[in-house]
Scaffold this active site. Structure first.
Site, PDB file in Angstrom:
ATOM      1  N   GLU A   8       0.788  -1.340  -0.088  1.00 49.78           N
ATOM      2  CA  GLU A   8       0.142   0.106   0.110  1.00 49.78           C
ATOM      3  C   GLU A   8       1.197   1.341   0.010  1.00 49.78           C
ATOM      4  OE1 GLU A   8      -3.755  -1.065   2.568  1.00 49.78           O
ATOM      5  OE2 GLU A   8      -1.764  -2.279   2.834  1.00 49.78           O
ATOM      6  N   ASP A  81      -2.302  -4.766   3.213  1.00 47.01           N
ATOM      7  CA  ASP A  81      -2.263  -4.872   5.060  1.00 47.01           C
ATOM      8  C   ASP A  81      -3.387  -6.011   5.239  1.00 47.01           C
ATOM      9  OD1 ASP A  81      -0.689  -2.855   5.604  1.00 47.01           O
ATOM     10  OD2 ASP A  81      -2.139  -1.692   6.152  1.00 47.01           O
ATOM     11  N   ASP A  83      -5.771  -7.022   6.785  1.00 44.71           N
ATOM     12  CA  ASP A  83      -7.128  -6.749   7.720  1.00 44.71           C
ATOM     13  C   ASP A  83      -8.254  -6.694   6.585  1.00 44.71           C
ATOM     14  OD1 ASP A  83      -6.684  -4.431   6.401  1.00 44.71           O
ATOM     15  OD2 ASP A  83      -6.403  -3.110   8.397  1.00 44.71           O
ATOM     16  N   GLU A  85      -9.511  -4.024   5.314  1.00 41.42           N
ATOM     17  CA  GLU A  85      -9.324  -2.886   4.133  1.00 41.42           C
ATOM     18  C   GLU A  85      -7.933  -3.280   3.369  1.00 41.42           C
ATOM     19  OE1 GLU A  85     -11.155  -0.033   3.422  1.00 41.42           O
ATOM     20  OE2 GLU A  85     -12.304  -0.676   5.257  1.00 41.42           O
ATOM     21  N   TYR A 300       1.491  -5.926  13.328  1.00 41.46           N
ATOM     22  CA  TYR A 300       0.569  -5.004  12.854  1.00 41.46           C
ATOM     23  C   TYR A 300      -0.549  -4.510  13.686  1.00 41.46           C
ATOM     24  CZ  TYR A 300      -3.159  -3.718   9.349  1.00 41.46           C
ATOM     25  OH  TYR A 300      -3.898  -2.881   8.770  1.00 41.46           O
ATOM     26  N   ARG A 302      -3.683  -3.221  13.691  1.00 44.52           N
ATOM     27  CA  ARG A 302      -5.060  -3.325  13.818  1.00 44.52           C
ATOM     28  C   ARG A 302      -5.523  -4.537  14.060  1.00 44.52           C
ATOM     29  NH1 ARG A 302      -4.283   0.427   9.522  1.00 44.52           N
ATOM     30  NH2 ARG A 302      -4.993   2.588   9.834  1.00 44.52           N
ATOM     31  N   HIS A 348      -4.446 -12.106  13.615  1.00 41.42           N
ATOM     32  CA  HIS A 348      -3.019 -11.565  13.821  1.00 41.42           C
ATOM     33  C   HIS A 348      -2.570 -11.757  15.493  1.00 41.42           C
ATOM     34  CE1 HIS A 348      -4.122  -9.600  10.093  1.00 41.42           C
ATOM     35  NE2 HIS A 348      -5.032  -8.935  10.810  1.00 41.42           N
TER      36      HIS A 348
END
Length: 698
Positions: A8, A81, A83, A85, A300, A302, A348
C-alpha cells in the site's frame, strides 16, 4: 522477469524490498485504487445492492503503471495490509489487473522484519472473499446511511452535516453523558478521619469512619451529624478489634490491541486516536534503525487479538532474565481471553515489538517524537506482560471507638515483579493505600487528631477519547480501526469539541442528536448498532450473506426515512445560538458564537440592525508578562494556535507556548510551558524549572 509485489505505501515497499532482494519488484498502490463514486450513491439497490466501483480520480496514471508492471512480471503477489481494508484493496487490484480470484497470490505480513516477510511469502493464499465481503457490506451500509441521511439533514437543519452508523451513536453517548452531568444533584456528605499511632511509636496512619460498632454502614450527611459524632468520641479509646493479614498478586496488563493502545496513548501520552494510529503505522511499515537498517518495529497495529507467538514470548523472557534476573520471568505461559468472536480478527497477534530485545533506549538513537514515545509504550507493555506478578503483603484493620468503627488498610510490596518496568494508567484517580505500622489485636492506639471534612458527590466525568473508545468497544459499536476516524469526524462536523481533553457536545451536536433520536431511533440505539455489528461479523466468518445482511437493515431504514420526511414536511430545525461572555461594544447585547465557512466567530444577535462581528478568542486564565492583560488563545490564518495579549495592538506580546496555572516562584508572573520545562517570560526574571514526570499543568 521479476516477481511483482504490490503493497500500500512507499515506506512499506522500501522495507519489504530490502528483505526480498533481487528477483522482486516491490511497488505501492498508494492505498485504495477503486471506490464508490463521490458524486452519486453508487449502489444499485434494485439489483441486490450491487456496488458500482470506479477508479479513484487522480490514480489513472498509477493504475496504468501497475497494469504494465503486472503484464511484464512472471508472478504478481498482493501484499496489502492483513485486515478487511487490505483484503478489499487486494480484491480490487486483482480485478483491475485481471488476476484470477482463485489464484494463491495473496500474502500478508504480521510483522515487517526479514523473518516476517519470508514467512508471508512462503505461505501465499487465495483472496479471502468473506473478509472482503465484510468490508464491502460495511462500505455499502455506510454509503446508504450517509447518502440518504446527509441530504435530509441539509434540508432540515443546514448544509455540510452528516450522520453515520457509528458516528451518530458516538455523539449520542457524549450527549447522554452531558445530560447526566446537567441533571446531577450533588449530595453532601462528611468524612471523619482519625490520625492514629501505636503506643510508643511516632508512626502515624489514617483510619476512616465507616460504620457503627455493630457493623451498620454509616453515611455522615451533614455538619451537625459530624459534630455530634465528634462529641461522642471525646475521651474514647481507639482499640484494634480486627486485624486481617494476607497476600495478593497484582498481574500485568495484557499486550495491546488496537483499542487499548489508543486508550493508553491518550491517557499516558495525550495522543488523539488518529495521532496514535499514524505513529503506529510508521512503526509497522518500517523505519531506519542504526545497526539494523530499514525494519518494521512492531507487529500489525489493527488487531482485536491478544494472541502472542511462542517465539516472541521466548524472546521477551530471555531479555527479562538477562536484564532483571530469572525471578522476574513469568514461570508459565500467560494466556489472555480475546473478546473477538471471529477467526479472521484473531488471525493477527497482539501489538508487540517485532524484536523484543530491541529496547527503546537503542531505538531512540534512530527515531524521535511520536514514534519513539509510542514504541517505548508498546515495548514496555509487552515485556511487562511476560514478567512475574507483583507480590504484596496486605493488612486490614478495624478500630473501634465508642459506638463507631474506623477502618484502615495498607500493603507492602514484597516483590515488585512487572511493576519494575510498567504499570497501566487509569482515567480515575485511585485512592492510594500506604503501608501501616506494625499493629496488634486489642491494642489501644493513640489519637493524634480527629478530622472532619465536608464533601459532595460528583457527577460522572465527561468522556475523554480514551473513555469513549472504551465505551464504544464495551458496547460493541464499530471496530477499533474505526474509532480514530469516527472521533475526528464528529469533531470536524462541529458536533463535539475538546475541552481540556474532555469531549463536550456542542449545541449543534445536541440538536442533531435530538433529531436523530426522534426520527431515526434505530441508528442511534446502542443495542441495535451492536446487533448490526455482530451481523457484519457473521459475514466475515462466512456465517451470513452480505447482501441479505444489508437488505434487512436497509428495508427498516428506508421506512424510517419515508416516515421522517412526512413528519418533517415543511419544517426546519433551528440550532440555538451559544451565548458568550463578550458584550457587543456597539449595542450592549451579549454576543453569540456562530459557525461560518472559516470556523467559529462572535456575532451580535441584533443582526441585521447591528452587524458587529469579532474573532473568537479564549481566555487562558494567564496574564501578559509585559502589561498584565489577559492572555488569550487565538488562531493564526493557517489555523495554528498561539497566545497573545488582549491589549493588541497596543501590547504586542505573543507566544506559541501555552500559559499554565502555575506562577513564577520569583516574581509571581504567569509561567509558560515549552517542551519539558516551565519558564517565566517576564523581562529580567529568567526563572525556569523542569516538569517532573506525572505532573499535570493544565
Amino acid at each position: 522477469m521479476a516477481k511483482l509485489v504490490i503493497v500500500e505505501s512507499p515506506a512499506k515497499a522500501k522495507t519489504i524490498g530490502k528483505y526480498l532482494g533481487d528477483g522482486y519488484e516491490v511497488t505501492a498502490s498508494m492505498g485504495h485504487i477503486r471506490d464508490l463514486p463521490a458524486s452519486q450513491m453508487g449502489i444499485d439497490v434494485e439489483h441486490d445492492y450491487t456496488p458500482q466501483y470506479i477508479s479513484i480520480k487522480g490514480k489513472e496514471k498509477l493504475i496504468k503503471e501497475l497494469k504494465a508492471a503486472a503484464k511484464k512480471a512472471d508472478e504478481v503477489f498482493l501484499a496489502t495490509d492483513p485486515d478487511r481494508e487490505g483484503e478489499a484493496i487486494s480484491w480490487h487490484l486483482a480485478n483491475i489487473l485481471g488476476l484470477p480470484l482463485d489464484a494463491p497470490d495473496r500474502v500478508t505480513f504480521g510483522e515487517i522484519t526479514k523473518k516476517g516477510v519470508q514467512e508471508g511469502m512462503a505461505h501465499p493464499r487465495v483472496i479471502d472473499t468473506n473478509l472482503f465481503n465484510a468490508q464491502q457490506a460495511r462500505r455499502v451500509l455506510d454509503r446508504l446511511v450517509g447518502y440518504k441521511l446527509s441530504p435530509f439533514l441539509w434540508r432540515k437543519v443546514r448544509r455540510g452535516l452528516s450522520a453515520g452508523r457509528v458516528q451518530s451513536v458516538a455523539v449520542r453517548l457524549i450527549v447522554d453523558r452531558e445530560k447526566e452531568i446537567e441533571a446531577f444533584q450533588p449530595e453532601e456528605y462528611w468524612n471523619l478521619d482519625a490520625l492514629l499511632s501505636p503506643p510508643g511509636s511516632s508512626r502515624k496512619f489514617t483510619a476512616r469512619l465507616t460504620s457503627t460498632a455493630a457493623g451498620k454502614k454509616l453515611t455522615v450527611k451533614n455538619g451537625e451529624q459530624a459534630e455530634a459524632i465528634r462529641t461522642s468520641l471525646e475521651g474514647q479509646d481507639y482499640t484494634v478489634t480486627s486485624l486481617e493479614k494476607g497476600t495478593r498478586k497484582k498481574v500485568p496488563a495484557p499486550p495491546f490491541i488496537t483499542s487499548t493502545l489508543q486508550q493508553e496513548a491518550s491517557r499516558r501520552l495525550g495522543f488523539t486516536a488518529a495521532r496514535t494510529m499514524r505513529a503506529a503505522q510508521t512503526l509497522y511499515e518500517g523505519v531506519e534503525v542504526a545497526g539494523h537498517g530499514m525494519m518494521g518495529l512492531i507487529t500489525y497495529m489493527r488487531t482485536d487479538s491478544l494472541r502472542v507467538s511462542d517465539e516472541a514470548v521466548a524472546g521477551a523472557k530471555a531479555y527479562i532474565g538477562e536484564r532483571w534476573g530469572q525471578d522476574y520471568v513469568c514461570a508459565y505461559k500467560r494466556t489472555y481471553k480475546t473478546k473477538s468472536a471471529t477467526a479472521a480478527q484473531d488471525a493477527h497477534e497482539a501489538i508487540r515489538p517485532s524484536v523484543p530485545s530491541l529496547t527503546p533506549d537503542e531505538v531512540d538513537k534512530s527515531i524521535t517524537g511520536d514514534t519513539a514515545k509510542l514504541y517505548r509504550l508498546i515495548w514496555s507493555r509487552f515485556i511487562a506482560s511476560q514478567m512475574s506478578d507483583c507480590l504484596q503483603d496486605t493488612v486490614s484493620v478495624g478500630i473501634t471507638a465508642g459506638d463507631y468503627l474506623f477502618r484502615a488498610s495498607g500493603y507492602v510490596v514484597t516483590f515488585d515483579g512487572f511493576t519494575a518496568l510498567y504499570e497501566e494508567a487509569t482515567d480515575e484517580k485511585e485512592k492510594k493505600e500506604t503501608a501501616l505500622p506494625p499493629l496488634e489485636k486489642d491494642q489501644v492506639l493513640k489519637l493524634r487528631e480527629l478530622k472532619s471534612e465536608q464533601k459532595f458527590t460528583q457527577p460522572p466525568a465527561r468522556y475523554t477519547e480514551a473513555s469513549l473508545i472504551r465505551a464504544l468497544e464495551e458496547n460493541g459499536i464499530g471496530r477499533p480501526s474505526t474509532y480514530a476516524p469516527t472521533i475526528s469526524t464528529v469533531i470536524d462536523r462541529g458536533y463535539v469539541e475538546r475541552d481540556q481533553k474532555k469531549l463536550k457536545p456542542t449545541l449543534l451536536g445536541r440538536t442533531i442528536n435530538e433529531l436523530m433520536m426522534e426520527q431515526f431511533p434505530d441508528i442511534v440505539d446502542v443495542g441495535f448498532s451492536a446487533e448490526m455489528e455482530r451481523n457484519l461479523d457473521k459475514v466475515e466468518s462466512g456465517q451470513a450473506d452480505w447482501r441479505k445482511t444489508v437488505d434487512v437493515f436497509y428495508k427498516g431504514f428506508e421506512q424510517s426515512l419515508e416516515q421522517a420526511e412526512k413528519n418533517m414536511e415543511g419544517k426546519k430545525v433551528k440550532v440555538p445560538d451559544e451565548e458568550s461572555d463578550e458584550i457587543c461594544e456597539k449595542c450592549g447585547r451579549r454576543m453569540v458564537i456562530k459557525t461560518g465557512r472559516y470556523g467559529k466567530f462572535l456575532a451580535c444577535p441584533g443582526f441585521p440592525e447591528c452587524q458587529n462581528t469579532k474573532r473568537l478568542v479564549k481566555d487562558t486564565g494567564g496574564r501578559c508578562p509585559k502589561c498584565g492583560g489577559r492572555m488569550l488563545q487565538r488562531r493564526s490564518a493557517k489555523g495554528r494556535v498561539y497566545y497573545g495579549c488582549e491589549g493588541y495592538p497596543q501590547c504586542d506580546f505573543m507566544t506559541w507556548d501555552e500559559p499554565v496555572p502555575d506562577t513564577c516562584e520569583k516574581c509571581g508572573a504567569t509561567l509558560f510551558k515549552k517542551g519539558g520545562k516551565l519558564y517565566c517570560a517576564k523581562e529580567g526574571c529568567g526563572f525556569e524549572k523542569q516538569v517532573r514526570k506525572g505532573e499535570n499543568h493544565e
